[in-house]
Design an enzyme around this catalytic site. Sequence first.
Site, PDB file in Angstrom:
ATOM      1  N   ARG A 271       0.846  -1.179   0.000  1.00 22.27           N
ATOM      2  CA  ARG A 271       0.000   0.000   0.000  1.00 22.27           C
ATOM      3  C   ARG A 271       0.887   1.236   0.000  1.00 22.27           C
ATOM      4  NH1 ARG A 271      -3.622   2.224   3.744  1.00 22.27           N
ATOM      5  NH2 ARG A 271      -2.276   1.333   5.336  1.00 22.27           N
TER       6      ARG A 271
ATOM      7  N   ASP B 134       4.653  -2.510  12.617  1.00 24.64           N
ATOM      8  CA  ASP B 134       3.250  -2.049  12.659  1.00 24.64           C
ATOM      9  C   ASP B 134       2.746  -1.664  14.058  1.00 24.64           C
ATOM     10  OD1 ASP B 134       3.325  -4.714  13.353  1.00 24.64           O
ATOM     11  OD2 ASP B 134       1.672  -5.340  12.077  1.00 24.64           O
TER      12      ASP B 134
ATOM     13  N   SER C 115       6.402  -5.195   8.046  1.00 27.86           N
ATOM     14  CA  SER C 115       5.994  -6.098   9.126  1.00 27.86           C
ATOM     15  C   SER C 115       6.661  -7.458   9.035  1.00 27.86           C
ATOM     16  CB  SER C 115       4.474  -6.233   9.144  1.00 27.86           C
ATOM     17  OG  SER C 115       3.876  -4.965   9.157  1.00 27.86           O
TER      18      SER C 115
HETATM   19 MG    MG Z   1      -2.670  -5.065  10.338  1.00 31.24          MG
END
Ligand code: MG
Length: 521
Positions: A90, A214, A161
């Site tokens: 993203r 994250d 992540s």
């Molecule tokens: Mg998440």
Amino acid sequence: MSVSFTHTKHHAKWSDKQTEALAKLAKEFTLSTAQLEHLTSAFLDQMQSGLAGDHKSSDLAMIPTFVAGRPDGHERGSYLALDLGGTNLRVCLITLKGNHELESHSRAFKVSDHLQEAHISELMDFIAISIKEFITSEHISSKIVEHPSGSDTLELGFTFSFPVTQTAIDAGMLLRWTKGFSCPGAVGNDIVQLLQEALNRNEVNVHVAALVNDTVGTLLAHSYKHPNTFIGAIFGTGTNGAYVEATRSIKTMSHPTAKEMIVNIEWGNFDKDKRVLPVTPFDNKLDRESINPGVHVFEKMISGMYLGEITRNILLHLIDHRLLFDGTSSQKLNTHWAFETKFMSQIESDTSATLIPIAQILEQELGIYLNTQVDREIVKAVCQMVGKRAARLSAMATAAVVRRGLSVEGHFAGHGYPLKLSEGDHVFGARTGVHKNETATEGVHERTDSAVDHGGNLQQINVGIDGSVFEHYPHFKERMFEGLTELLGPRAKELVALGIATDGSGVGAALAALIATKHCR
Ligand code: MG
Ligand code: ADP
């Protein structure tokens, strides 16, 4: 502790054997206040030894993130953010408006199976080109970006992540791939440098300013909207937490300069040797059959990837004892990982007397066509046990971090805590009595908030949370608060607020880029 299923009014008649079996299960899955208390002290000990770098006696990595500041909602400017954690990449543009408000635009790019295994330079080229496409299609230029440093390079924060050890806010070495990725050329190398090289190669005028996990992003994003945010937590596919620590307590850092720093706990790995966690045979079975046996045992009792599988193991056990579905399973229910955590949410949401919606789930999702009302009541009771235990363990980790924040020594342990702290008590990196208003003129402000006000009274501690389990599992938050009340005292709700952090990985990465450009330049 009472057990929820005995409280639930049964409309149908259970056999003695069914009642007995469910009571036995409930006993295994119920965590008493005393057990939670015991786990909390073990968690605090592991935090302490993790911070001291004693990884023999701690399963908690306690990773310093080099994020040495938190936003207070007055920051302004536009930053790019990148979120890579699974099958989607993203790219976002986050515009901070300076009044706790922000705007965000984002676009998702699919990371193909091929790219997940391709050489890292190919993946990084794909990322660079995706960023270029986003910048072009959104007409982003340094002119419309109210750029803090006046340069015409766009600053970018990267939420990555995967397990990384950081040496600076903009440097981190990949330890290993997870979640299906296996790109050669990445492990052991600096992810930021690899991305920056790809951006340069592809003539994209973007500077990678920060790399964050994250949980850290979640903490930062929540902090922008809610002052007094000291903890970020994830209850999604996996579980983890990050919090604000006094830098002097992080013994693994040689020359700390800032007063506070966000620490990534990696709490999914708490007590991996199962010394204190009350694991059941159903948990052990799941762990043995998982792709990473013997690690992340705590996560396996809490998070979305696993709760359905624990439930499936229990249902099969009951079927094998002819206590459920007349001893008959289905192909689907016999399939590893086929029982999704989402089904538990749907099952627990059914509060009707006859539980017909549960019958529909059993039929449509699991191919179980013959089920009685007793069967459905049992299935629901099993979900309640597993879901409640997960929420109480989540509360335990949260309470431990709150306690750690309230006192380095953890000497407020026990029931209740003094709402009035004395001078010098450690409270989330701030000290009571030190409240000079050192607000910088722009950018990241010196923190003036803390968990105590000028009179030494506790202020509410905000916890920013991201993840489908917290957001969508029925009663998860209420069950967490039950646990928090047992561990932090009757005023837990005044002390701790659990809130959903919106777009932690996007907004958080942008804020990390802002913090990095303020502190490093
Ligand atoms: Mg998440
Ligand atoms: P991630 O952690 O990967 O960023 P999420 O926060 O959306 O993503 O969490 C995904 C996990 O949440 C999956 O393991 C899934 O099984 C679980 N999940 C999805 N929907 C629900 C739901 N309605 N109730 C409970 N768990 C859910």
